[in-house]
Design a protein around this motif. Structure first.
Motif, PDB file in Angstrom:
ATOM      1  N   LYS A   1       6.840  11.861   2.023  1.00  0.00           N
ATOM      2  CA  LYS A   1       6.028  10.638   1.972  1.00  0.00           C
ATOM      3  C   LYS A   1       6.911   9.408   2.160  1.00  0.00           C
ATOM      4  O   LYS A   1       6.588   8.501   2.918  1.00  0.00           O
ATOM      5  CB  LYS A   1       5.278  10.563   0.635  1.00  0.00           C
ATOM      6  CG  LYS A   1       4.477   9.309   0.438  1.00  0.00           C
ATOM      7  CD  LYS A   1       3.350   9.247   1.428  1.00  0.00           C
ATOM      8  CE  LYS A   1       2.518   7.997   1.214  1.00  0.00           C
ATOM      9  NZ  LYS A   1       1.532   7.836   2.268  1.00  0.00           N
TER      10      LYS A   1
ATOM     11  N   GLN B   1       1.610   6.740  -6.814  1.00  0.00           N
ATOM     12  CA  GLN B   1       0.532   7.663  -7.163  1.00  0.00           C
ATOM     13  C   GLN B   1       0.967   9.109  -6.946  1.00  0.00           C
ATOM     14  O   GLN B   1       0.675   9.981  -7.769  1.00  0.00           O
ATOM     15  CB  GLN B   1      -0.720   7.356  -6.351  1.00  0.00           C
ATOM     16  CG  GLN B   1      -1.411   6.091  -6.779  1.00  0.00           C
ATOM     17  CD  GLN B   1      -2.552   5.699  -5.859  1.00  0.00           C
ATOM     18  OE1 GLN B   1      -2.649   6.171  -4.737  1.00  0.00           O
ATOM     19  NE2 GLN B   1      -3.407   4.820  -6.350  1.00  0.00           N
ATOM     20  N   LEU B   2       1.677   9.371  -5.861  1.00  0.00           N
ATOM     21  CA  LEU B   2       2.169  10.717  -5.600  1.00  0.00           C
ATOM     22  C   LEU B   2       3.175  11.127  -6.670  1.00  0.00           C
ATOM     23  O   LEU B   2       3.141  12.246  -7.170  1.00  0.00           O
ATOM     24  CB  LEU B   2       2.807  10.796  -4.209  1.00  0.00           C
ATOM     25  CG  LEU B   2       3.368  12.156  -3.802  1.00  0.00           C
ATOM     26  CD1 LEU B   2       2.271  13.219  -3.833  1.00  0.00           C
ATOM     27  CD2 LEU B   2       3.990  12.074  -2.426  1.00  0.00           C
TER      28      LEU B   2
ATOM     29  N   GLU C   1       0.827  -1.202   0.000  1.00  0.00           N
ATOM     30  CA  GLU C   1       0.000   0.000   0.000  1.00  0.00           C
ATOM     31  C   GLU C   1       0.863   1.254   0.000  1.00  0.00           C
ATOM     32  O   GLU C   1       0.568   2.222  -0.703  1.00  0.00           O
ATOM     33  CB  GLU C   1      -0.942   0.009   1.207  1.00  0.00           C
ATOM     34  CG  GLU C   1      -2.073  -0.973   1.101  1.00  0.00           C
ATOM     35  CD  GLU C   1      -2.923  -1.006   2.355  1.00  0.00           C
ATOM     36  OE1 GLU C   1      -2.844  -0.047   3.162  1.00  0.00           O
ATOM     37  OE2 GLU C   1      -3.663  -1.986   2.531  1.00  0.00           O
ATOM     38  N   PHE C   2       1.930   1.237   0.783  1.00  0.00           N
ATOM     39  CA  PHE C   2       2.844   2.373   0.855  1.00  0.00           C
ATOM     40  C   PHE C   2       3.495   2.622  -0.504  1.00  0.00           C
ATOM     41  O   PHE C   2       3.568   3.764  -0.968  1.00  0.00           O
ATOM     42  CB  PHE C   2       3.913   2.128   1.928  1.00  0.00           C
ATOM     43  CG  PHE C   2       4.974   3.179   1.947  1.00  0.00           C
ATOM     44  CD1 PHE C   2       4.710   4.426   2.472  1.00  0.00           C
ATOM     45  CD2 PHE C   2       6.229   2.927   1.428  1.00  0.00           C
ATOM     46  CE1 PHE C   2       5.687   5.410   2.480  1.00  0.00           C
ATOM     47  CE2 PHE C   2       7.212   3.895   1.438  1.00  0.00           C
ATOM     48  CZ  PHE C   2       6.938   5.138   1.961  1.00  0.00           C
TER      49      PHE C   2
ATOM     50  N   GLU D   1       1.015   4.154  -2.851  1.00  0.00           N
ATOM     51  CA  GLU D   1       0.803   5.562  -2.521  1.00  0.00           C
ATOM     52  C   GLU D   1       1.952   6.420  -3.036  1.00  0.00           C
ATOM     53  O   GLU D   1       1.724   7.511  -3.569  1.00  0.00           O
ATOM     54  CB  GLU D   1       0.646   5.742  -1.015  1.00  0.00           C
ATOM     55  CG  GLU D   1      -0.657   5.211  -0.471  1.00  0.00           C
ATOM     56  CD  GLU D   1      -0.718   5.260   1.055  1.00  0.00           C
ATOM     57  OE1 GLU D   1       0.193   5.842   1.684  1.00  0.00           O
ATOM     58  OE2 GLU D   1      -1.676   4.700   1.613  1.00  0.00           O
ATOM     59  N   CYS D   2       3.176   5.929  -2.898  1.00  0.00           N
ATOM     60  CA  CYS D   2       4.341   6.670  -3.390  1.00  0.00           C
ATOM     61  C   CYS D   2       4.294   6.802  -4.912  1.00  0.00           C
ATOM     62  O   CYS D   2       4.591   7.876  -5.456  1.00  0.00           O
ATOM     63  CB  CYS D   2       5.635   5.984  -2.966  1.00  0.00           C
ATOM     64  SG  CYS D   2       6.040   6.185  -1.235  1.00  0.00           S
TER      65      CYS D   2
END
Length: 69
Positions: free
Chosen positions: A52, A20-21, A13-14, A17-18
């Motif tokens: 992040k 996507q950022l 998940e992390f 998220e990275c």
């Protein structure tokens, strides 16, 4: 085994998220964008992504992040 799966899921998940950022920061990857050629904007984007990234790896620095990318 449930803990390993949970840790793997959190890591996955992390990473998502990275990524996507990173996609939301065209100054880092879109060479056709004017933002990519603006050092200040690019530096701000790296700082945002680094904050992040440091959620999982608190001792990481900008060089570590650039190598990972």
């Amino acid at each position: 085994m449930a803990q390993k799966t949970s840790a793997k899921e959190k890591e996955r998940e992390f990473i998502i998220e990275c990524i996507q950022l990173y996609r939301d920061l065209p100054a880092l990857w879109n060479v056709k964008s004017k933002l990519c050629h603006d050092r200040d904007k690019k530096s701000m984007a790296y700082d945002l992504l680094l904050s992040k990234y440091q959620e999982m790896l608190p001792k990481a620095n900008k060089d570590d992040l650039k190598k990972k990318i």
